[in-house]
Enzyme design. Structure first.
Site, PDB file in Angstrom:
ATOM      1  N   SER A 144       0.917  -1.119   0.018  1.00  0.00           N
ATOM      2  CA  SER A 144      -0.046  -0.068   0.011  1.00  0.00           C
ATOM      3  C   SER A 144       0.910   1.122   0.195  1.00  0.00           C
ATOM      4  O   SER A 144       2.262   1.081   0.458  1.00  0.00           O
ATOM      5  CB  SER A 144      -0.781   0.045   1.327  1.00  0.00           C
ATOM      6  OG  SER A 144      -1.545   1.325   1.635  1.00  0.00           O
ATOM      7  N   TYR A 157      -2.195  -1.217  10.427  1.00  0.00           N
ATOM      8  CA  TYR A 157      -2.125  -1.291   8.862  1.00  0.00           C
ATOM      9  C   TYR A 157      -0.709  -0.635   8.405  1.00  0.00           C
ATOM     10  O   TYR A 157      -0.056  -1.339   7.581  1.00  0.00           O
ATOM     11  CB  TYR A 157      -3.218  -0.544   8.444  1.00  0.00           C
ATOM     12  CG  TYR A 157      -3.488  -0.853   6.875  1.00  0.00           C
ATOM     13  CD1 TYR A 157      -4.068  -1.868   6.516  1.00  0.00           C
ATOM     14  CD2 TYR A 157      -3.015   0.200   5.968  1.00  0.00           C
ATOM     15  CE1 TYR A 157      -4.233  -1.991   5.102  1.00  0.00           C
ATOM     16  CE2 TYR A 157      -3.216   0.020   4.557  1.00  0.00           C
ATOM     17  CZ  TYR A 157      -3.821  -0.907   4.280  1.00  0.00           C
ATOM     18  OH  TYR A 157      -4.265  -1.117   2.732  1.00  0.00           O
TER      19      TYR A 157
HETATM   20  P1  NAD Z   1     -11.627  -6.036   0.290  1.00  0.00           P
HETATM   21  O1  NAD Z   1     -12.097  -5.815   1.779  1.00  0.00           O
HETATM   22  O2  NAD Z   1     -12.307  -5.553  -0.958  1.00  0.00           O
HETATM   23  O3  NAD Z   1     -11.109  -7.342   0.118  1.00  0.00           O
HETATM   24  C1  NAD Z   1     -10.263  -8.059   1.140  1.00  0.00           C
HETATM   25  C2  NAD Z   1     -10.065  -9.648   0.675  1.00  0.00           C
HETATM   26  O4  NAD Z   1      -9.483 -10.297   1.788  1.00  0.00           O
HETATM   27  C3  NAD Z   1     -11.534 -10.243   0.729  1.00  0.00           C
HETATM   28  O5  NAD Z   1     -11.503 -11.291  -0.498  1.00  0.00           O
HETATM   29  C4  NAD Z   1     -11.637 -10.989   1.988  1.00  0.00           C
HETATM   30  O6  NAD Z   1     -12.607 -12.015   2.163  1.00  0.00           O
HETATM   31  C5  NAD Z   1     -10.345 -11.341   2.276  1.00  0.00           C
HETATM   32  N1  NAD Z   1      -9.946 -11.562   3.629  1.00  0.00           N
HETATM   33  C6  NAD Z   1     -10.043 -10.930   4.720  1.00  0.00           C
HETATM   34  N2  NAD Z   1      -9.824 -11.558   5.829  1.00  0.00           N
HETATM   35  C7  NAD Z   1      -9.351 -12.882   5.433  1.00  0.00           C
HETATM   36  C8  NAD Z   1      -8.564 -13.691   5.922  1.00  0.00           C
HETATM   37  N3  NAD Z   1      -8.538 -13.678   7.435  1.00  0.00           N
HETATM   38  N4  NAD Z   1      -8.449 -14.859   5.356  1.00  0.00           N
HETATM   39  C9  NAD Z   1      -8.589 -14.875   3.922  1.00  0.00           C
HETATM   40  N5  NAD Z   1      -8.923 -13.869   3.233  1.00  0.00           N
HETATM   41  C10 NAD Z   1      -9.368 -12.853   3.990  1.00  0.00           C
HETATM   42  O7  NAD Z   1     -10.104  -5.305   0.247  1.00  0.00           O
HETATM   43  P2  NAD Z   1      -9.359  -4.428  -0.891  1.00  0.00           P
HETATM   44  O8  NAD Z   1      -9.708  -3.123  -1.064  1.00  0.00           O
HETATM   45  O9  NAD Z   1      -9.599  -5.215  -2.221  1.00  0.00           O
HETATM   46  O10 NAD Z   1      -7.798  -4.905  -0.274  1.00  0.00           O
HETATM   47  C11 NAD Z   1      -7.222  -5.738  -0.831  1.00  0.00           C
HETATM   48  C12 NAD Z   1      -5.555  -5.486  -0.448  1.00  0.00           C
HETATM   49  O11 NAD Z   1      -5.137  -4.380  -1.144  1.00  0.00           O
HETATM   50  C13 NAD Z   1      -5.349  -5.500   1.212  1.00  0.00           C
HETATM   51  O12 NAD Z   1      -4.237  -5.956   1.295  1.00  0.00           O
HETATM   52  C14 NAD Z   1      -5.278  -4.008   1.303  1.00  0.00           C
HETATM   53  O13 NAD Z   1      -4.524  -3.592   2.389  1.00  0.00           O
HETATM   54  C15 NAD Z   1      -4.649  -3.695  -0.153  1.00  0.00           C
HETATM   55  N6  NAD Z   1      -4.833  -2.207  -0.316  1.00  0.00           N
HETATM   56  C16 NAD Z   1      -6.140  -1.546  -0.804  1.00  0.00           C
HETATM   57  C17 NAD Z   1      -6.131  -0.239  -0.788  1.00  0.00           C
HETATM   58  C18 NAD Z   1      -7.743   0.488  -1.237  1.00  0.00           C
HETATM   59  O14 NAD Z   1      -7.779   1.524  -1.201  1.00  0.00           O
HETATM   60  N7  NAD Z   1      -8.547  -0.433  -1.439  1.00  0.00           N
HETATM   61  C19 NAD Z   1      -5.243   0.683  -1.083  1.00  0.00           C
HETATM   62  C20 NAD Z   1      -3.957  -0.014  -0.749  1.00  0.00           C
HETATM   63  C21 NAD Z   1      -3.821  -1.526  -0.493  1.00  0.00           C
END
Ligand code: NAD
Length: 262
Positions: A144, A157
């Site tokens: 991130s 985080y």
């Molecule tokens: P999201 O909530 O849409 O998806 C998260 C996914 O992780 C889901 O499929 C959920 O079921 C799964 N998950 C959660 N806990 C779990 C566990 N214990 N075991 C297995 N699976 C689990 O979130 P997102 O925004 O798509 O985030 C995905 C990644 O991208 C994360 O690592 C997040 O930190 C990173 N990220 C997101 C953003 C953003 O702006 N959305 C920015 C930077 C980084």
């Protein structure tokens, strides 16, 4: 033949958001897919069918909980048993919790560190030996912008994502003379359920419509004033799997609309 046909990709946390977008893009490039994450079974089955039908690849699902090493091992073994190998590992599963450090619930700290950082260590150590033996592997960690800079109220985080950037560099060095590469992508805001929850909280807290809270969120940090999309991130993962990226090792790639350039 598509560029990744014959390759097998495990994408953790791919039942939603960024992971789902990455899984779709890898499938379009020809890779067989192992989906993972939580959600209603009928929604996961539909996603599995949709990706398989659209891309003409094989798709299986593992419900492994990324907080448990034994389940992460089972996820990697499922890919090997069903498809013969894990060629591409995308460590994407992640959660967020927002609170000042002195009020941060210790159990939330443990969960964020376990899912966003420790799970990546376990998945890499279970997948890497076979990648080395097979003579090809790509590990992509979804970190991130918070792996590079901090925001208040996100102690766990930010700590986990800075840790993931460090882990990426170590694995990139340890595999530098092998056919396996390890790199990280650092997204800025992406409009997924993880961020929509933060936008809704902000709208409620500030008594504003959700659209206004969304505009404010972008204006505060992301100079492009646009969300990064899961498909753009998936496109970068596909690129990291291409021959052009072979000498990218232990690198940290920002896709954040300019956030970290400030
Ligand atoms: P999201 O909530 O849409 O998806 C998260 C996914 O992780 C889901 O499929 C959920 O079921 C799964 N998950 C959660 N806990 C779990 C566990 N214990 N075991 C297995 N699976 C689990 O979130 P997102 O925004 O798509 O985030 C995905 C990644 O991208 C994360 O690592 C997040 O930190 C990173 N990220 C997101 C953003 C953003 O702006 N959305 C920015 C930077 C980084």
């Amino acid at each position: 033949m598509s560029e990744l046909s014959g390759r097998v990709a495990v994408v953790t946390g791919s039942t939603s958001g960024i992971g789902e977008g990455i899984a779709r893009m890898l499938a379009r490039a020809g890779a067989d897919i192992v989906l993972n994450g939580f959600g209603p079974p009928e929604r996961i089955e539909a996603l599995q069918r949709e990706i398989a039908d659209e891309a003409g690849v094989r798709v299986v699902y593992s419900p492994a909980d990324m907080r448990r090493a034994s389940e992460i091992e089972a996820l990697i073994r499922l890919a090997e048993d069903r498809f013969g190998s894990v060629d591409i590992l995308v460590n994407n599963a992640g959660i967020q919790h927002v609170a000042p450090v002195e009020d941060f619930p210790p159990e939330k700290w443990d969960d964020v560190l376990a899912i966003n950082l420790t799970s990546c260590f376990h998945a890499i150590r279970f997948a890497l030996p076979a990648m080395r033996r097979n003579g090809w592997g790509r590990i992509v960690n979804i970190a991130s912008v918070h792996g590079l800079v901090a925001s208040a109220q996100k102690a766990a985080y930010v700590a986990a994502k800075h840790g993931l950037v460090g882990l990426t560099k170590v694995v990139g060095l340890e595999t530098a003379q092998s056919p396996v590469t390890c790199n990280a992508i650092c997204p800025g805001w992406v409009a997924t359920p993880l961020v929509k929850a933060q936008i809704e909280d902000r709208a409620k807290r500030e008594g504003k419509p959700v659209e206004a809270a969304e505009r404010d969120l972008l204006a505060e940090k992301q100079p492009s004033l646009q969300f990064v999309t899961p498909e753009q991130l998936g496109g970068m993962v596909v690129f990291l799997c291409s021959p052009a990226a072979e000498q990218m090792r232990g690198q940290v790639i920002s896709m954040d609309g300019g956030w970290s350039a400030q």
